[in-house]
Motif scaffolding. Structure first.
Motif, PDB file in Angstrom:
ATOM      1  N   ARG A 161       0.844  -1.192   0.000  1.00  0.00           N
ATOM      2  CA  ARG A 161       0.000   0.000   0.000  1.00  0.00           C
ATOM      3  C   ARG A 161       0.881   1.245   0.000  1.00  0.00           C
ATOM      4  N   ILE A 162       0.342   2.330  -0.501  1.00  0.00           N
ATOM      5  CA  ILE A 162       1.134   3.562  -0.578  1.00  0.00           C
ATOM      6  C   ILE A 162       1.534   4.039   0.815  1.00  0.00           C
ATOM      7  N   VAL A 163       0.690   3.813   1.809  1.00  0.00           N
ATOM      8  CA  VAL A 163       1.052   4.255   3.166  1.00  0.00           C
ATOM      9  C   VAL A 163       2.285   3.524   3.669  1.00  0.00           C
ATOM     10  N   ASP A 164       2.518   2.313   3.175  1.00  0.00           N
ATOM     11  CA  ASP A 164       3.696   1.551   3.571  1.00  0.00           C
ATOM     12  C   ASP A 164       4.956   2.004   2.839  1.00  0.00           C
ATOM     13  N   MET A 165       4.796   2.705   1.739  1.00  0.00           N
ATOM     14  CA  MET A 165       5.929   3.183   0.948  1.00  0.00           C
ATOM     15  C   MET A 165       6.536   4.466   1.501  1.00  0.00           C
ATOM     16  N   VAL A 166       5.723   5.280   2.124  1.00  0.00           N
ATOM     17  CA  VAL A 166       6.139   6.624   2.533  1.00  0.00           C
ATOM     18  C   VAL A 166       7.144   6.559   3.681  1.00  0.00           C
ATOM     19  N   GLU A 167       8.368   6.975   3.380  1.00  0.00           N
ATOM     20  CA  GLU A 167       9.395   7.134   4.417  1.00  0.00           C
ATOM     21  C   GLU A 167       9.556   8.616   4.732  1.00  0.00           C
ATOM     22  N   SER A 168       9.618   9.436   3.701  1.00  0.00           N
ATOM     23  CA  SER A 168       9.639  10.889   3.848  1.00  0.00           C
ATOM     24  C   SER A 168       8.249  11.378   3.460  1.00  0.00           C
ATOM     25  N   GLN A 169       7.720  12.302   4.230  1.00  0.00           N
ATOM     26  CA  GLN A 169       6.386  12.805   3.908  1.00  0.00           C
ATOM     27  C   GLN A 169       6.429  13.899   2.851  1.00  0.00           C
ATOM     28  N   LEU A 170       7.585  14.048   2.217  1.00  0.00           N
ATOM     29  CA  LEU A 170       7.711  14.920   1.060  1.00  0.00           C
ATOM     30  C   LEU A 170       7.955  14.060  -0.167  1.00  0.00           C
ATOM     31  N   ILE A 171       7.179  14.288  -1.183  1.00  0.00           N
ATOM     32  CA  ILE A 171       7.293  13.550  -2.438  1.00  0.00           C
ATOM     33  C   ILE A 171       7.926  14.473  -3.470  1.00  0.00           C
ATOM     34  N   ALA A 172       8.933  13.979  -4.162  1.00  0.00           N
ATOM     35  CA  ALA A 172       9.604  14.759  -5.206  1.00  0.00           C
ATOM     36  C   ALA A 172       8.751  14.743  -6.465  1.00  0.00           C
ATOM     37  N   SER A 173       8.148  15.867  -6.746  1.00  0.00           N
ATOM     38  CA  SER A 173       7.336  16.022  -7.948  1.00  0.00           C
ATOM     39  C   SER A 173       8.240  16.620  -9.015  1.00  0.00           C
ATOM     40  N   ILE A 174       8.736  15.768  -9.897  1.00  0.00           N
ATOM     41  CA  ILE A 174       9.782  16.148 -10.847  1.00  0.00           C
ATOM     42  C   ILE A 174       9.168  16.733 -12.115  1.00  0.00           C
ATOM     43  N   LYS A 175       9.479  18.010 -12.351  1.00  0.00           N
ATOM     44  CA  LYS A 175       8.910  18.729 -13.496  1.00  0.00           C
ATOM     45  C   LYS A 175       9.917  18.949 -14.618  1.00  0.00           C
ATOM     46  N   LYS A 176      11.212  18.744 -14.312  1.00  0.00           N
ATOM     47  CA  LYS A 176      12.263  18.950 -15.311  1.00  0.00           C
ATOM     48  C   LYS A 176      13.218  17.756 -15.260  1.00  0.00           C
ATOM     49  N   ASP A 177      13.652  17.311 -16.427  1.00  0.00           N
ATOM     50  CA  ASP A 177      14.571  16.176 -16.508  1.00  0.00           C
ATOM     51  C   ASP A 177      15.799  16.366 -15.623  1.00  0.00           C
ATOM     52  N   GLU A 178      16.305  17.604 -15.570  1.00  0.00           N
ATOM     53  CA  GLU A 178      17.525  17.845 -14.799  1.00  0.00           C
ATOM     54  C   GLU A 178      17.328  17.720 -13.291  1.00  0.00           C
ATOM     55  N   ASP A 179      16.086  17.576 -12.847  1.00  0.00           N
ATOM     56  CA  ASP A 179      15.824  17.407 -11.413  1.00  0.00           C
ATOM     57  C   ASP A 179      15.814  15.944 -10.967  1.00  0.00           C
ATOM     58  N   ILE A 180      16.019  15.025 -11.889  1.00  0.00           N
ATOM     59  CA  ILE A 180      16.055  13.594 -11.536  1.00  0.00           C
ATOM     60  C   ILE A 180      17.124  13.337 -10.477  1.00  0.00           C
ATOM     61  N   GLN A 181      18.331  13.822 -10.706  1.00  0.00           N
ATOM     62  CA  GLN A 181      19.415  13.576  -9.748  1.00  0.00           C
ATOM     63  C   GLN A 181      19.145  14.271  -8.417  1.00  0.00           C
ATOM     64  N   LYS A 182      18.546  15.456  -8.465  1.00  0.00           N
ATOM     65  CA  LYS A 182      18.199  16.160  -7.226  1.00  0.00           C
ATOM     66  C   LYS A 182      17.219  15.329  -6.400  1.00  0.00           C
ATOM     67  N   ALA A 183      16.278  14.676  -7.066  1.00  0.00           N
ATOM     68  CA  ALA A 183      15.327  13.815  -6.349  1.00  0.00           C
ATOM     69  C   ALA A 183      16.052  12.628  -5.720  1.00  0.00           C
ATOM     70  N   ILE A 184      16.959  12.036  -6.459  1.00  0.00           N
ATOM     71  CA  ILE A 184      17.722  10.889  -5.951  1.00  0.00           C
ATOM     72  C   ILE A 184      18.553  11.294  -4.739  1.00  0.00           C
ATOM     73  N   ASP A 185      19.115  12.493  -4.763  1.00  0.00           N
ATOM     74  CA  ASP A 185      19.962  12.982  -3.679  1.00  0.00           C
ATOM     75  C   ASP A 185      19.173  13.518  -2.485  1.00  0.00           C
ATOM     76  N   SER A 186      17.862  13.564  -2.593  1.00  0.00           N
ATOM     77  CA  SER A 186      17.031  14.155  -1.543  1.00  0.00           C
ATOM     78  C   SER A 186      16.606  13.108  -0.510  1.00  0.00           C
ATOM     79  N   ARG A 187      15.814  13.552   0.449  1.00  0.00           N
ATOM     80  CA  ARG A 187      15.245  12.656   1.459  1.00  0.00           C
ATOM     81  C   ARG A 187      14.024  11.902   0.926  1.00  0.00           C
ATOM     82  N   ALA A 188      13.445  12.378  -0.165  1.00  0.00           N
ATOM     83  CA  ALA A 188      12.237  11.771  -0.726  1.00  0.00           C
ATOM     84  C   ALA A 188      12.522  10.349  -1.210  1.00  0.00           C
ATOM     85  N   ASN A 189      11.577   9.454  -0.981  1.00  0.00           N
ATOM     86  CA  ASN A 189      11.727   8.095  -1.503  1.00  0.00           C
ATOM     87  C   ASN A 189      10.634   7.774  -2.528  1.00  0.00           C
ATOM     88  N   ILE A 190       9.783   8.758  -2.797  1.00  0.00           N
ATOM     89  CA  ILE A 190       8.743   8.612  -3.825  1.00  0.00           C
ATOM     90  C   ILE A 190       8.911   9.761  -4.801  1.00  0.00           C
TER      91      ILE A 190
END
Length: 187
Positions: free
Chosen positions: A2-31
């Protein structure tokens, strides 16, 4: 899962630009919510995010060259293999669920009629979670979360940690943000 079991960080990286992929990976977000891409680069983006331990939901309404048909969803499920999809379209939620994809229905809460229509759509298509925008309305979030009885993600117009905390206190499971600086908040 379930999605509630996936959430480790309560912030989700909503990626709007290709160049932000690495920023999401380097962040606390796991979704990651992918709100960018096309038929050519989507597979690489999904693989990169997933191989770095992230759950990936692609927003079908924003992927260039992709239609919202049964065959497109079969292709996405069997070839791209994201964790799930995001869409504003109830019929697409149903099709994606048939293909074994997790689903997040995005709803825009612009007035009371939109809230009621959103609840009706959610009850009809039964997504795994709901994302509501804008996320700056704690009273509405509280009321909406009580009515739908599904995990609620909020996003849109949130720019401060206090606003995130207010949304979480009101009943949101997580907050989606397109601002990479917010992906590092410790929530």
């Amino acid at each position: 899962m379930r999605i509630v079991d996936m959430v480790e960080s309560q912030l989700i990286a909503s990626i709007k630009k290709d160049e932000d992929i690495q920023k999401a990976i380097d962040s606390r977000a796991n979704i990651a919510f992918l709100l960018t891409g096309n038929l050519m680069n989507m597979p690489d983006m999904i693989v990169k995010l997933k191989s770095n331990g992230m759950y990936v939901f692609i927003h079908l309404d924003f992927i260039e060259g992709l239609s919202n048909t049964k065959s497109a969803l079969q292709f996405i499920a069997k070839v791209w293999k994201p964790t799930g999809i995001i869409t504003t379209k109830s019929n697409v939620v149903k099709l994606a669920r048939e293909e074994g994809l997790m689903t997040i229905q995005r709803i825009f809460l612009i007035d009371r009629a939109a809230v009621q229509k959103g609840i009706e759509n959610i009850n009809a298509c039964k997504p795994d979670a709901v994302e509501v925008l804008p996320g700056l309305m704690p009273k509405i979030i509280d009321d909406f979360s009580r009515k739908i009885k599904l995990p609620l993600i909020v996003g849109g117009l949130i720019s401060e940690e206090a606003e995130i905390l207010a949304a979480l206190k009101a009943g949101a499971l997580a907050v989606s943000s397109g601002n990479p600086a917010m992906w590092h908040f410790d929530l």
